[in-house]
Design a protein around this motif. Structure first.
Motif, PDB file in Angstrom:
ATOM      1  N   VAL A   1      -0.374   3.711   5.760  1.00 32.86           N
ATOM      2  CA  VAL A   1      -1.014   5.028   5.630  1.00 32.86           C
ATOM      3  C   VAL A   1      -1.034   5.451   4.163  1.00 32.86           C
ATOM      4  O   VAL A   1      -2.051   5.932   3.648  1.00 32.86           O
ATOM      5  CB  VAL A   1      -0.267   6.076   6.475  1.00 32.86           C
ATOM      6  CG1 VAL A   1      -0.849   7.472   6.264  1.00 32.86           C
ATOM      7  CG2 VAL A   1      -0.319   5.699   7.959  1.00 32.86           C
ATOM      8  N   ARG A   2       0.074   5.233   3.480  1.00 32.50           N
ATOM      9  CA  ARG A   2       0.167   5.624   2.079  1.00 32.50           C
ATOM     10  C   ARG A   2      -0.853   4.881   1.214  1.00 32.50           C
ATOM     11  O   ARG A   2      -1.433   5.451   0.278  1.00 32.50           O
ATOM     12  CB  ARG A   2       1.582   5.364   1.563  1.00 32.50           C
ATOM     13  CG  ARG A   2       1.773   5.749   0.109  1.00 32.50           C
ATOM     14  CD  ARG A   2       3.213   5.641  -0.319  1.00 32.50           C
ATOM     15  NE  ARG A   2       3.360   5.919  -1.735  1.00 32.50           N
ATOM     16  CZ  ARG A   2       4.521   6.087  -2.353  1.00 32.50           C
ATOM     17  NH1 ARG A   2       5.647   6.017  -1.670  1.00 32.50           N
ATOM     18  NH2 ARG A   2       4.575   6.334  -3.641  1.00 32.50           N
ATOM     19  N   HIS A   3      -1.075   3.624   1.517  1.00 33.00           N
ATOM     20  CA  HIS A   3      -2.051   2.833   0.753  1.00 33.00           C
ATOM     21  C   HIS A   3      -3.421   3.503   0.771  1.00 33.00           C
ATOM     22  O   HIS A   3      -4.089   3.619  -0.276  1.00 33.00           O
ATOM     23  CB  HIS A   3      -2.137   1.426   1.328  1.00 33.00           C
ATOM     24  CG  HIS A   3      -3.208   0.572   0.711  1.00 33.00           C
ATOM     25  ND1 HIS A   3      -3.108   0.048  -0.562  1.00 33.00           N
ATOM     26  CD2 HIS A   3      -4.421   0.182   1.193  1.00 33.00           C
ATOM     27  CE1 HIS A   3      -4.198  -0.643  -0.836  1.00 33.00           C
ATOM     28  NE2 HIS A   3      -5.007  -0.574   0.204  1.00 33.00           N
ATOM     29  N   LEU A   4      -3.840   3.971   1.939  1.00 33.21           N
ATOM     30  CA  LEU A   4      -5.135   4.631   2.049  1.00 33.21           C
ATOM     31  C   LEU A   4      -5.125   5.979   1.340  1.00 33.21           C
ATOM     32  O   LEU A   4      -6.128   6.371   0.718  1.00 33.21           O
ATOM     33  CB  LEU A   4      -5.515   4.807   3.519  1.00 33.21           C
ATOM     34  CG  LEU A   4      -5.754   3.512   4.304  1.00 33.21           C
ATOM     35  CD1 LEU A   4      -6.096   3.824   5.751  1.00 33.21           C
ATOM     36  CD2 LEU A   4      -6.860   2.681   3.669  1.00 33.21           C
ATOM     37  N   LEU A   5      -4.025   6.696   1.427  1.00 27.89           N
ATOM     38  CA  LEU A   5      -3.933   7.993   0.754  1.00 27.89           C
ATOM     39  C   LEU A   5      -4.053   7.843  -0.753  1.00 27.89           C
ATOM     40  O   LEU A   5      -4.728   8.640  -1.416  1.00 27.89           O
ATOM     41  CB  LEU A   5      -2.613   8.684   1.111  1.00 27.89           C
ATOM     42  CG  LEU A   5      -2.415   9.069   2.578  1.00 27.89           C
ATOM     43  CD1 LEU A   5      -1.030   9.677   2.775  1.00 27.89           C
ATOM     44  CD2 LEU A   5      -3.499  10.052   3.029  1.00 27.89           C
ATOM     45  N   LEU A   6      -3.401   6.845  -1.298  1.00 29.10           N
ATOM     46  CA  LEU A   6      -3.449   6.630  -2.740  1.00 29.10           C
ATOM     47  C   LEU A   6      -4.857   6.254  -3.204  1.00 29.10           C
ATOM     48  O   LEU A   6      -5.210   6.454  -4.370  1.00 29.10           O
ATOM     49  CB  LEU A   6      -2.456   5.542  -3.153  1.00 29.10           C
ATOM     50  CG  LEU A   6      -0.979   5.926  -3.016  1.00 29.10           C
ATOM     51  CD1 LEU A   6      -0.089   4.726  -3.309  1.00 29.10           C
ATOM     52  CD2 LEU A   6      -0.629   7.090  -3.945  1.00 29.10           C
ATOM     53  N   GLU A   7      -5.662   5.715  -2.292  1.00 29.02           N
ATOM     54  CA  GLU A   7      -7.055   5.408  -2.606  1.00 29.02           C
ATOM     55  C   GLU A   7      -7.981   6.593  -2.364  1.00 29.02           C
ATOM     56  O   GLU A   7      -9.190   6.495  -2.575  1.00 29.02           O
ATOM     57  CB  GLU A   7      -7.538   4.216  -1.770  1.00 29.02           C
ATOM     58  CG  GLU A   7      -6.854   2.898  -2.132  1.00 29.02           C
ATOM     59  CD  GLU A   7      -7.438   1.726  -1.370  1.00 29.02           C
ATOM     60  OE1 GLU A   7      -8.141   1.961  -0.349  1.00 29.02           O
ATOM     61  OE2 GLU A   7      -7.210   0.575  -1.784  1.00 29.02           O
ATOM     62  N   GLY A   8      -7.405   7.723  -1.907  1.00 30.06           N
ATOM     63  CA  GLY A   8      -8.212   8.899  -1.616  1.00 30.06           C
ATOM     64  C   GLY A   8      -8.984   8.805  -0.318  1.00 30.06           C
ATOM     65  O   GLY A   8      -9.927   9.573  -0.097  1.00 30.06           O
ATOM     66  N   ARG A   9      -8.589   7.911   0.559  1.00 32.80           N
ATOM     67  CA  ARG A   9      -9.268   7.736   1.854  1.00 32.80           C
ATOM     68  C   ARG A   9      -8.533   8.578   2.899  1.00 32.80           C
ATOM     69  O   ARG A   9      -7.848   8.077   3.785  1.00 32.80           O
ATOM     70  CB  ARG A   9      -9.323   6.261   2.215  1.00 32.80           C
ATOM     71  CG  ARG A   9     -10.138   5.442   1.211  1.00 32.80           C
ATOM     72  CD  ARG A   9      -9.886   3.952   1.319  1.00 32.80           C
ATOM     73  NE  ARG A   9     -10.269   3.403   2.629  1.00 32.80           N
ATOM     74  CZ  ARG A   9     -10.075   2.154   2.990  1.00 32.80           C
ATOM     75  NH1 ARG A   9      -9.501   1.300   2.130  1.00 32.80           N
ATOM     76  NH2 ARG A   9     -10.446   1.732   4.174  1.00 32.80           N
ATOM     77  N   TRP A  10      -8.698   9.888   2.787  1.00 35.57           N
ATOM     78  CA  TRP A  10      -7.906  10.840   3.568  1.00 35.57           C
ATOM     79  C   TRP A  10      -8.180  10.732   5.070  1.00 35.57           C
ATOM     80  O   TRP A  10      -7.249  10.653   5.878  1.00 35.57           O
ATOM     81  CB  TRP A  10      -8.191  12.251   3.077  1.00 35.57           C
ATOM     82  CG  TRP A  10      -8.119  12.390   1.602  1.00 35.57           C
ATOM     83  CD1 TRP A  10      -9.170  12.471   0.718  1.00 35.57           C
ATOM     84  CD2 TRP A  10      -6.929  12.422   0.797  1.00 35.57           C
ATOM     85  NE1 TRP A  10      -8.710  12.557  -0.575  1.00 35.57           N
ATOM     86  CE2 TRP A  10      -7.342  12.531  -0.555  1.00 35.57           C
ATOM     87  CE3 TRP A  10      -5.564  12.376   1.081  1.00 35.57           C
ATOM     88  CZ2 TRP A  10      -6.441  12.603  -1.607  1.00 35.57           C
ATOM     89  CZ3 TRP A  10      -4.664  12.444   0.035  1.00 35.57           C
ATOM     90  CH2 TRP A  10      -5.091  12.551  -1.285  1.00 35.57           C
TER      91      TRP A  10
END
Length: 307
Positions: A256-265
């Motif tokens: 989940v964090r990987h996507l958040l860091l990419e701005g893929r909320w």
């Protein structure tokens, strides 16, 4: 030690199996998770640079720490610092407690961990349409159903008129992405003899001046940003001292964090929904976030002395 919050429920459909009068058993971890993840625009949006989301997260934790402390039997009582606030300040803190408890109860009793403040939609809706008389929060449960919540906070027991107004505001939100709301709840966090309690109600009624929202997408950044700011590496964080003072550890599931860091909320939220069972087995909340309160949270609140 567990926390205990007495609550009263009125007029919920039987399918939700919400007790009429009972006590919610929870923890500081869950309460602080609720405080951090209320999806709303930052109080610190005036900061154009720096750690705006971190400031917002610390601000939310500080409000909880200042307002309530653990008392007998795991109850939460208001602190002397809260009592000493002026009426305007009390109103602001009570409002935040109202949203926090609404998020906590929605997650635990309605399976609705995902809550966004309606203000995040101001960029896509006419602000005049939203107006002042409308619900605070919109939430989606783990089955995909949407609910509207008007969450209020009071320093004393709410009146019948207060409850009627809250319900009327919740009724204005009728659909999200053309899907009707299943529940339209008016709720209150309030103090009875210094102890924090909760009330919510969902009777049938016809809405006036309805609000229809699009499906949230980029708006989920407001949900995740405060938690993500606290979950950054401690050694590299420019405000490590503030985080140590907060005495809270935040972890986010790696995928989940990987996507958040990419701005893929929105993608992060969808992934968390798919991983829900695995997240629970690893101690995460349904959104992929894990909040751990330090030992100071179970101790009496002691305001820092000014030098």
């Amino acid at each position: 030690m567990s926390l205990r919050i007495d609550y009263r429920s009125r007029d919920f459909p039987p399918v939700y199996s919400v007790s009429r009068n009972s006590t919610l058993t929870t923890t500081w971890n869950e309460l602080l998770w609720a405080a951090i993840t209320i999806g709303r625009p930052s109080t610190y949006h005036v900061f154009r640079h720096g750690q705006a989301s971190f400031h917002e997260a610390i601000f939310r934790l500080a409000l909880v720490r200042m307002a309530v402390e653990q008392s007998w039997g795991g109850r939460l009582q208001r602190t002397s610092a809260f009592t000493a606030l002026d009426p305007t300040e009390k109103g602001m803190v009570s409002y935040f407690l109202g949203m926090t408890l609404c998020k906590l109860f929605a997650s635990q009793l309605l399976g609705t961990p995902w809550l966004l403040h309606l203000d995040v939609f101001r960029g896509t809706l006419n602000p005049q349409l939203l107006g002042r008389s409308r619900p605070d929060l919109v939430g989606q449960d783990v089955s995909g159903n949407w609910h509207a919540f008007e969450s209020k906070g009071r320093a004393s027991i709410p009146t019948s008129n207060d409850k009627a107004k809250a319900k009327a505001q919740a009724l204005r939100l009728v659909s999200i992405n053309n899907r009707n709301c299943s529940l339209q709840v008016g709720s209150f966090a309030f103090f009875r003899s210094e102890i924090l309690e909760f009330y919510w109600r969902d009777p049938e009624a016809d809405p006036d001046d309805p609000i229809r929202l699009p499906r949230p997408e980029a708006e989920w950044r407001y949900y995740y940003e405060p938690a993500l700011s606290l979950a950054s590496d401690a050694d590299s964080h420019p405000m490590a001292a503030e985080r140590e003072l907060a005495d809270v550890t935040v972890e986010i599931h790696p995928e989940v964090r990987h996507l958040l860091l990419e701005g893929r909320w929105a993608g992060a939220r969808r992934l968390a929904m798919r991983l829900r069972g695995a997240l629970a087995s690893q101690g995460y909340q349904p959104d992929g976030i894990k909040v751990s309160a330090g030992g100071r949270w179970s101790k009496p609140y002691e305001p820092m002395e000014r030098g």
